[in-house]
Design a protein around this motif. Structure first.
Motif, PDB file in Angstrom:
ATOM      1  N   UNK A   1       0.812  -1.210   0.000  1.00 47.76           N
ATOM      2  CA  UNK A   1       0.000   0.000   0.000  1.00 47.76           C
ATOM      3  C   UNK A   1       0.848   1.264   0.000  1.00 47.76           C
ATOM      4  N   UNK A   2       1.840   1.309   0.879  1.00 50.52           N
ATOM      5  CA  UNK A   2       2.621   2.537   1.024  1.00 50.52           C
ATOM      6  C   UNK A   2       3.483   2.806  -0.207  1.00 50.52           C
ATOM      7  N   UNK A   3       4.103   1.768  -0.748  1.00 51.76           N
ATOM      8  CA  UNK A   3       4.949   1.939  -1.932  1.00 51.76           C
ATOM      9  C   UNK A   3       4.128   2.373  -3.138  1.00 51.76           C
ATOM     10  N   UNK A   4       2.983   1.741  -3.338  1.00 49.42           N
ATOM     11  CA  UNK A   4       2.141   2.077  -4.481  1.00 49.42           C
ATOM     12  C   UNK A   4       1.529   3.468  -4.312  1.00 49.42           C
ATOM     13  N   UNK A   5       1.145   3.813  -3.082  1.00 48.11           N
ATOM     14  CA  UNK A   5       0.615   5.158  -2.834  1.00 48.11           C
ATOM     15  C   UNK A   5       1.691   6.202  -3.119  1.00 48.11           C
ATOM     16  N   UNK A   6       2.929   5.891  -2.716  1.00 51.39           N
ATOM     17  CA  UNK A   6       4.038   6.806  -2.991  1.00 51.39           C
ATOM     18  C   UNK A   6       4.182   7.020  -4.495  1.00 51.39           C
ATOM     19  N   UNK A   7       4.116   5.928  -5.256  1.00 49.25           N
ATOM     20  CA  UNK A   7       4.258   6.029  -6.712  1.00 49.25           C
ATOM     21  C   UNK A   7       3.126   6.854  -7.310  1.00 49.25           C
ATOM     22  N   UNK A   8       1.909   6.649  -6.797  1.00 50.61           N
ATOM     23  CA  UNK A   8       0.754   7.399  -7.298  1.00 50.61           C
ATOM     24  C   UNK A   8       0.938   8.899  -7.090  1.00 50.61           C
TER      25      UNK A   8
ATOM     26  N   UNK B   1       0.435 -11.121  10.127  1.00 51.76           N
ATOM     27  CA  UNK B   1       1.253 -10.224   9.307  1.00 51.76           C
ATOM     28  C   UNK B   1       2.427  -9.747  10.140  1.00 51.76           C
ATOM     29  N   UNK B   2       3.528  -9.419   9.464  1.00 49.70           N
ATOM     30  CA  UNK B   2       4.740  -9.006  10.178  1.00 49.70           C
ATOM     31  C   UNK B   2       4.803  -7.486  10.265  1.00 49.70           C
ATOM     32  N   UNK B   3       4.958  -6.993  11.492  1.00 49.18           N
ATOM     33  CA  UNK B   3       4.945  -5.560  11.756  1.00 49.18           C
ATOM     34  C   UNK B   3       6.349  -5.063  12.051  1.00 49.18           C
ATOM     35  N   UNK B   4       6.681  -3.881  11.526  1.00 49.47           N
ATOM     36  CA  UNK B   4       7.837  -3.125  12.015  1.00 49.47           C
ATOM     37  C   UNK B   4       7.438  -2.507  13.345  1.00 49.47           C
TER      38      UNK B   4
ATOM     39  N   UNK C   1      -0.837  -4.964   3.331  1.00 47.38           N
ATOM     40  CA  UNK C   1      -2.033  -4.253   2.853  1.00 47.38           C
ATOM     41  C   UNK C   1      -3.172  -5.242   2.600  1.00 47.38           C
ATOM     42  N   UNK C   2      -2.825  -6.509   2.428  1.00 44.07           N
ATOM     43  CA  UNK C   2      -3.862  -7.529   2.288  1.00 44.07           C
ATOM     44  C   UNK C   2      -4.090  -8.335   3.558  1.00 44.07           C
TER      45      UNK C   2
ATOM     46  N   UNK D   1      -9.367  -3.313   1.742  1.00 42.27           N
ATOM     47  CA  UNK D   1      -7.910  -3.135   1.729  1.00 42.27           C
ATOM     48  C   UNK D   1      -7.239  -3.524   0.403  1.00 42.27           C
ATOM     49  N   UNK D   2      -7.648  -4.630  -0.198  1.00 44.94           N
ATOM     50  CA  UNK D   2      -7.008  -5.030  -1.465  1.00 44.94           C
ATOM     51  C   UNK D   2      -7.238  -3.978  -2.548  1.00 44.94           C
ATOM     52  N   UNK D   3      -8.447  -3.404  -2.541  1.00 49.43           N
ATOM     53  CA  UNK D   3      -8.774  -2.406  -3.559  1.00 49.43           C
ATOM     54  C   UNK D   3      -7.892  -1.171  -3.427  1.00 49.43           C
ATOM     55  N   UNK D   4      -7.389  -0.903  -2.224  1.00 53.54           N
ATOM     56  CA  UNK D   4      -6.482   0.229  -2.035  1.00 53.54           C
ATOM     57  C   UNK D   4      -5.194  -0.020  -2.821  1.00 53.54           C
TER      58      UNK D   4
END
Lengths: 416, 95
Positions: free
Chosen positions: A41-48, A336-339, A72-73, A182-185
């Motif tokens: 999500x974050x990488x794709x949002x950044x690209x957008x 899911x794995x969290x930082x 994100x999923x 979430x997937x749609x994001x």
């Protein structure tokens, strides 16, 4: 192709054969102005935002697996901006505003549903703390309401109000909170970024950085070397592993957070409800499943699965809060794995290596931050200055003492 | 998850409290040159490896001993368990 009702009608008449793929599957070019590592999500949002708002079009997003296959999923799809501290609240409120216009911006149905989030109050001290938080939210225009027990009862009568140990005394409510598909994001951001010229390269794992004289020149990947003017890393969950390839140690531990969904039920839960006496939060998906979760397991792990004690703990929280949940059968559970960062807050910052930028440390609150994280990271990558709402998310804040510790837990990542 | 305690045998991980990376045993000298930087790294930075990880567990609901557990963070397999006191004593002896 723009999606619209007219288009749907037209394609319907033609047997839905003309939709085509939503984004291309390009071969990597030898080099890009900006390479973003991590197709979540974050990488794709950044690209957008980088391509649409800041006009940087020569961009690639590299993803080890498939886009949207990570956190994100894997989250519980909740959005909210109900933070207390000055370093956080404006950022999350900016994110909420972006959520509110996301579908128009992306021309994609992400099913943003502002059905409200209700944080329950069980003690007088908690009411004081929540009133203070509600006021902090209002200072930044996020809006909040403090309900008494009768008002809560009117909205969600099925809760266990008279639990001898944890009676429900009220709630802090943010009506603009809610859930998003979430997937749609991930898909919506990917499609939009692709339309603005971004190359989304899947099955491309980063194996190393080429760094000379303190400047990053490019990235070694499983699909060959890719040169880059700037590199942005947005791989929360695996941040330590990727940044270690650039010789960096981070103030982050990786932990697993489990989530659960029940069988589909008739509508029962109007919005998001969080238990204030244990760690439990629940909402109902549009398909009818109760989506819920609780605490992280509490030990370092990269395995995307948790252990049974936390399952028991979450189930106990659920039954204590709303006994009717005891009759619902669990359909699926996953991890899911969290930082987990040292103060429970994220990072959007330059590194000491010229041209290398870092976005991570989202703990278990990354999903709601997706739009603002992408926007702020794009701003940083494009202008070399932090976005106004993200100035506190510095990598050196532990050295300077400017921590953003919402829970006041100190440098103990598994307690945040 | 079961932790093979050196004295008590297999114990449920629920009996333990987790602290984190065993490097926390190696507290830097606060009076030494460059102590602020060393303490920053000690307190806040972690290797956070995917694979073998040496970490501190406290047997809070048991014999209240601190253990250094070597565990794989990808599989949760535990390959070695030592008393933290023994690890620290050995380190002292080596110096």
């Amino acid at each position: 192709m723009r999606y619209s009702a007219a288009r749907l009608l037209w394609e319907g008449l033609k047997g839905h054969k003309g939709w085509g793929r939503a984004w291309r599957d390009p071969e990597p070019k030898p080099s890009y102005d900006v390479v973003i590592i991590g197709g979540g999500g974050h990488g794709l949002a950044t690209a957008h935002y980088l391509s649409k708002v800041y006009g940087v079009r020569d961009v690639a997003v590299l993803e080890k697996g498939w886009i949207g296959g990570g956190n994100v999923g894997r989250n519980t799809t909740i959005i909210r901006s109900n933070y207390l501290l000055d370093g956080n609240e404006p950022f999350y409120e900016f994110s909420m505003k972006l959520w509110e216009n996301l579908e128009q911006d992306l021309n994609y149905n992400a099913m943003v549903s502002q059905r409200g989030i209700m944080n329950l109050i069980h003690t007088d001290a908690q009411r004081d703390a929540f009133r203070r938080r509600g006021n902090a939210m209002r200072l930044y225009g996020a809006g909040s309401e403090l309900l008494d027990a009768d008002q809560v009862r009117k909205e969600v009568p099925f809760l266990n109000f008279d639990n001898a140990r944890f009676p429900i005394k009220g709630a802090l409510v943010q009506r603009r909170g809610g859930t998003v598909r979430h997937d749609a994001v991930a898909w919506g951001y990917a499609r939009s970024a692709d339309q603005h010229g971004v190359d989304i390269i899947q099955n491309c794992e980063v194996t190393g950085f080429r760094i000379e004289n303190g400047k990053v020149l490019g990235i070694e990947t499983t699909r060959g070397y890719i040169g880059a003017g700037k590199v942005g890393v947005a791989v929360a969950g695996n941040s330590s592993r990727v940044m270690a390839k650039a010789g960096m140690r981070l103030p982050i531990e990786s932990h697993v957070l489990q989530a659960f969904v029940s069988e589909g039920l008739k509508p029962v839960i109007p919005g998001v409800i969080t238990f204030g006496a244990g760690h439990f939060y629940v909402s109902q998906s549009d398909k009818g499943g109760l989506v819920f979760g609780g605490d992280i397991d509490g030990y370092n792990t990269y395995a995307q699965r948790g252990n049974m004690p936390v399952v028991e703990d979450v189930a106990e929280g659920g039954v204590a809060l709303m006994p009717i949940i005891g009759r619902a059968r669990l359909l699926r559970m996953w991890g899911g794995i969290m930082d987990m960062s040292m103060d429970g807050s994220p990072f959007i910052d330059k590194t000491h290596i010229d041209g290398l930028y870092f976005n991570g440390g989202w703990c278990y609150g990354g999903f709601k931050a997706t739009p603002a994280s992408g926007y702020a990271f794009a701003h940083l990558l494009a202008t070399d200055t932090p976005h106004d709402t993200a100035t506190a998310y510095r990598l050196d804040r532990f050295r300077s003492g400017a921590m953003i510790d919402e829970k006041g837990m100190g440098a103990q990542p598994n307690l945040h | 998850m079961l932790i093979p305690h050196p004295l008590l045998g297999l114990r449920d991980a629920q009996e333990f409290t987790y602290l984190g990376d065993a490097s926390l045993l190696n507290r830097p000298d606060g009076m030494a040159e460059g102590a602020a930087e060393a303490l920053h790294d000690y307190l806040y930075l972690r290797d956070n490896p995917a694979g073998e990880h040496r970490e501190l567990w406290f047997h809070e609901q048991g014999d209240r001993s601190w253990l250094v557990v070597t565990r794989n963070t990808l599989t949760h397999e535990i390959t070695q368990v030592e008393f933290a006191a023994d690890v620290a004593r050995q380190k002292g002896a080596d110096q």
